[in-house]
Structure formats: structure tokens, C-alpha cells
Design an enzyme around this catalytic site. Sequence first.
Site, PDB file in Angstrom:
ATOM      1  N   ASP A   1      11.845 -17.494 -24.954  1.00 17.06           N
ATOM      2  CA  ASP A   1      11.171 -18.623 -24.016  1.00 17.06           C
ATOM      3  C   ASP A   1       9.292 -17.697 -23.947  1.00 17.06           C
ATOM      4  OD1 ASP A   1      10.071 -18.937 -22.308  1.00 17.06           O
ATOM      5  OD2 ASP A   1      12.346 -18.819 -20.235  1.00 17.06           O
TER       6      ASP A   1
ATOM      7  N   HIS B   1       0.820  -1.500   0.083  1.00 14.81           N
ATOM      8  CA  HIS B   1      -0.310   0.322  -0.551  1.00 14.81           C
ATOM      9  C   HIS B   1       1.274   1.242  -0.138  1.00 14.81           C
ATOM     10  CE1 HIS B   1      -3.802   2.145   1.338  1.00 14.81           C
ATOM     11  NE2 HIS B   1      -2.630   2.974   1.864  1.00 14.81           N
ATOM     12  N   GLU B   2       1.626   1.650   0.620  1.00 16.33           N
ATOM     13  CA  GLU B   2       2.722   2.100   0.944  1.00 16.33           C
ATOM     14  C   GLU B   2       3.915   3.255  -0.290  1.00 16.33           C
ATOM     15  OE1 GLU B   2       1.773   4.876   2.582  1.00 16.33           O
ATOM     16  OE2 GLU B   2       0.646   3.436   4.482  1.00 16.33           O
TER      17      GLU B   2
ATOM     18  N   GLU C   1      19.278 -18.641 -24.085  1.00 19.78           N
ATOM     19  CA  GLU C   1      17.717 -18.746 -24.174  1.00 19.78           C
ATOM     20  C   GLU C   1      17.791 -17.538 -25.723  1.00 19.78           C
ATOM     21  OE1 GLU C   1      15.773 -19.712 -20.199  1.00 19.78           O
ATOM     22  OE2 GLU C   1      15.246 -18.461 -21.318  1.00 19.78           O
TER      23      GLU C   1
ATOM     24  N   GLU D   1      16.187 -15.469 -20.848  1.00 19.53           N
ATOM     25  CA  GLU D   1      17.552 -15.594 -19.905  1.00 19.53           C
ATOM     26  C   GLU D   1      19.458 -15.920 -20.824  1.00 19.53           C
ATOM     27  OE1 GLU D   1      15.605 -17.281 -16.148  1.00 19.53           O
ATOM     28  OE2 GLU D   1      15.132 -17.882 -17.461  1.00 19.53           O
TER      29      GLU D   1
ATOM     30  N   ASN E   1       9.450 -20.202 -18.446  1.00 17.37           N
ATOM     31  CA  ASN E   1       9.489 -18.352 -17.887  1.00 17.37           C
ATOM     32  C   ASN E   1       9.222 -17.376 -18.298  1.00 17.37           C
ATOM     33  OD1 ASN E   1      11.622 -18.282 -17.895  1.00 17.37           O
ATOM     34  ND2 ASN E   1      12.418 -18.193 -15.778  1.00 17.37           N
TER      35      ASN E   1
END
Length: 610
Positions: A418, A335-336, A415, A412, A408
Site C-alpha cells: 500500500d 499533554h498528560e 493487500e 491490511e 491509506n
Amino acid sequence: MIQVLLVTICLAVFPYQGSSIILESGNVNDYEVVYPRKVPALPKGAVQPKYEDAMQYEFKVNGEPVVLHLEKNKGLFSEDYSETHYSPDGREITTNPPVEDHCYYHGRIQNDADSTASISACNGLKGHFTLQGETYLIEPLKLPDSEAHAVFKYENVEKEDEAPKMCGVTQNWESYEPIKKASQSNLTPEQQRYLNAKKYVKLVMVADYIMYLKYDRNLTTVRTRMYDIVNVINVIYQRMNIHVALVGLEIWSNKDKFILRSAADVTLKLFATWRETDLLKRKSHDNAQLLTGINFNGPTAGLGYLGGICNPMYSAGIVQDHNKIHHLVAIAMAHEMGHNLGIDHDKDTCTCGAKSCVMAGTLSCEASYLFSDCSRKEHQAFLIKDMPQCILKKPLKTDVVSPPVCGNYFVEVGEDCDCGSPATCRDSCCDAATCKLRQGAQCAEGLCCDQCRFKGAGTECRAATDECDMADLCTGRSAECTDRFQRNGQPCQNNNGYCYNGKCPIMTDQCIALFGPNAAVSEDACFQFNLEGNHYGYCRKEQNTKIACEPQNVKCGRLYCIDSSPANKNPCNIYYSPGDEDKGMVLPGTKCADGKACSNGQCVDVNRAS
């Protein structure tokens, strides 16, 4: 590439439903006991990875079977992650602990698209998951020689303090109304590209001395508490296209760095000052949050500067460690951070599809991980207006702590592409099983990539947006569309300005952006205030001291505008924000005289402006 190991674990529900038990989360009135069992069991002698990259858990909730999918939270820690604590004599001790094989996971419930999960698997399973709009917690039962866990709803935890906690932000410090009223179609190409880009917040968390005492002077316990919290924050901000990465943790283990006050606004100012003058000089980061054991005055649980992100002084927040349940403290910290990212409190008309939303002014007993429609609009308005640059800095491929994981969606080291798992990939150029380009493919994405091949040299990939821009062309050797623009110093806007890094900054446009369509540049006399060297007028800062302009440089300090609206009679308006004192200064590259432009608070030859 690392092959992702999927492990299925059954949690058999013990045929007993407890009525009351004291857990880490507090006194729980109603819970289920479950026992994790791995299925299938590893072959005898097989080496068990300490923490798998992906896992599934099957168990029953209220008698109904569910499947919990978990994936390790890649990128939770930056490559240069460091921890600092202090010896009894005050000596700073900074280490770079290995965090590659960490035990923090995100996840979801199968067949529940709106579900989320944030789980620590360090010592059993601890964390939360949402199922059909309800929040459940799971944590190990501390029984000898037992794998028993408790699963329970948050609503079944007895509340120690029925008084609602609140955020201390009570007013808007800036107004984004002119931006809110603008439609998406009015955005410049630059603004649209900025909005579409993924954002990254590099976070430092600080625990004060009271926190250290509260958790029995145990650094490991405090560290684990902070890790649990940031794992939840990361989940919350994923839906806002923001990745939160922990770059540093500091524990004040001998004494506080300043005298903390129960007045939250005073403590926030002291913490922000310490961050700017101390922490930033030894640890690069975008945002800092203090977790404190002090009780703030009244119902206040936290406070943060509105719109302070990327600002050396104001990108900060403070949160009270007000609840045993870490994910409730995490929501308060998120929230902050939301305030730092330009989001104010929700109004009664704001909705997020849950009983409460992250930016509600009062912390609800109904924990929520969702931002409201109002929050999303306010955040977008803030981004359009301020375009803070620090959160655009994408971690380098080598910054990802964990080894690369194919599937994912993050390209990276090693690769080519992806596109997710083989089951979800829709990219004909990318082999989802290997994250390599398919045979014959030159590329998988990019403005200069078409049907897996580089576009021909000279092909326009992005049109010129204005007279200081140039059409961008493909090289024929890359999928990237390299940005080009006119040389700096070329006259633009009918000779009212000079091109500067692809833009034509003129004072009139800057006044309109700050004060609305009726604004214009003030008379020259107003700019004489820049000779004074205070917040009304200065040219630059040195060690946070405002330096007055030399007479020849007054048009390169604070911008003075006149608002021709009937209600405004002031001929010398300035834009001043306590969250960013430098906002409202004349922008670099702005024409300050014939043949001259502003550079570092000076009016210099246009060919020297940089």
C-alpha cells in the site's frame, strides 16, 4: 478492495453573520452560518453509504473558499474494543459494540500543508480545523428541519473562567541529560531500529460517576464525548509517529471505584492503583486516562506520571473535564499522555511554530496540536533510555476494525502493498490502484527486496553489531531479514558476561547506562541490601510485594553502582524511580557467578537462564 468514494459537499455561506449565539461550545460572539449541500446529488434511488471512507467539503471562511479533505479514522478502535458500564446494583456490563461504520474523521485543508482537522460526522459536522495557523470550530445549529451549521474561531467563544488551567506535574522525576548529550551517531543499531519503528498506544479511557451525572446519566452522550476526545488525540500524536487506538471505554455509571479527591496527586495514585489491581486484569492495554468531573485544587487540570508508559502502576493520567469544547480537553489529555511518554513541560525557549505547544505547563487559550522541538528531543531521549516494549506491538492486520482500504499506506488483509493513492505512489513494485504487486514483482519492500525481486539466498542483509550478534542473511524466498544471534551462554566481553538473546549484559555497562561514564559496579557488600526485601533491595515481586533475595541470588536483585565523580561519596548507589520501581534491577542474562546468569531473580546455570 473497497473503492474509496469521494463526495464533494458545498457549504453555502448564509448571507448573515451572527453576533452572538449559544452553542454546545459555549456563548459565541461572532460566527458564520453555513448549509451543507452534496454536489453532485445522488441519483434518485441510489443507496447512500452511511459514512463514506473519504469526503471533501467546500465552503468559505471569511469570504475565502477552502476545501476540507476528510478520511475516516481507520484504526481508531481496536478489533477487541469493548465498553463497560454498571447497573444500579453494581453489576458489570461489558459489551463489544460494532464500531466498523463509525463517523470519526481526520483531515486537512487543501493547499495548507500545516493544517489539521478532527471532525465527527455522526449528526452533522462537529469538530475543528486549522487554517493558516488559526483554529476554527464547526458544529450544527439545533434548528428544526435545518442543515445549518456555525463556523467560528475559538477566540470568539466567551471564556467561563479566565483563570488559566495548569498541569499538576511540577518537577522532573527522572533525568535524561546523559542521553540528551549523546549524538545520533552514538546510538547502537538496536536503539536506531527502535527509534525508527512506528509506535502504538493502546488506550483505555475511563469516565467517573460525576461525568455520568454531568451528562444527564446518558451513556450515549458520555460515549460520544469520549470518542470526540480520542479522535483529536489521535490527530495530535500522528506527527510524533505514534498511533493511538482506543481499546476500551469504561463509564462508572453507578458509583466511583474509589473516593476521588480534589488533590490531583492523591486521585492519580488511587486511579493508578485501581488500574493495576483491577482494570489490567480484565482488559489488556498500554495506557489509561481518567476523565473526571471533579474540580481539582487550584488551577490544576490534569496530572500524569512522567515516563510511566508500559508500567503496570504508572502508565496513567487524570484530566478534568474543564471545558465544553472537547478538543481543549483532548489537548489536556494528550499533554498528560505526553508525560507518560517521557516528555516534561516546555521551557520558554521551546518552539513549535505556534503560539502555544502541547506540553506547555499552562493550558493556553490558543489551542495547539503541535509538540515543540524540546518535546521531540525529550521523547527521543526517553525512548533511547527506556525502550518501552508495549508500544512496539503493531496491531495485527485482522485487528483493524474497518474493511481494508487501498491507498491509506497501511498493508491490511488482502493487500500485498500500500503505497498511497495513484497520484502520490512512488513505488514501482506496487499497483496503487489495487494494492497488489505489479506483474513479475515478488516484493515491494523489505531488506531482502531489491528492485521488486527477492535477494539471493545467503545475501547479507544486516551486519553483526557485536560478538553476540550474527550477520543476518536473506533466504531467497522472502523479503524479510530474519534476526539471528549467537547461542545463549556463549562467553562474551573477555568472559565478563554471557550472550543472552543477542546481547552481552554485564553489570558495568548497566551502571554506566544508569549513572553515566564514571560509574562502576559496587563492592559485593552493597549487594547484601538485597536480603532486606524493600525498595532498596529485593529479587522479585509477588502481588506487588517485594521478595528478599536468597543469599546465593543477591547479584540478581537490585543493581548497586559506585559513581566515581568527586561530588559522589556513596559507595552503594541504586537507581530508583517512582515511575518504575523495577528499573535499576540487574538485567536478565547478566553473569552473577562463573557459569551462572540471572533468570527471574535467581542465579542459575547459564544454560538454564531464560
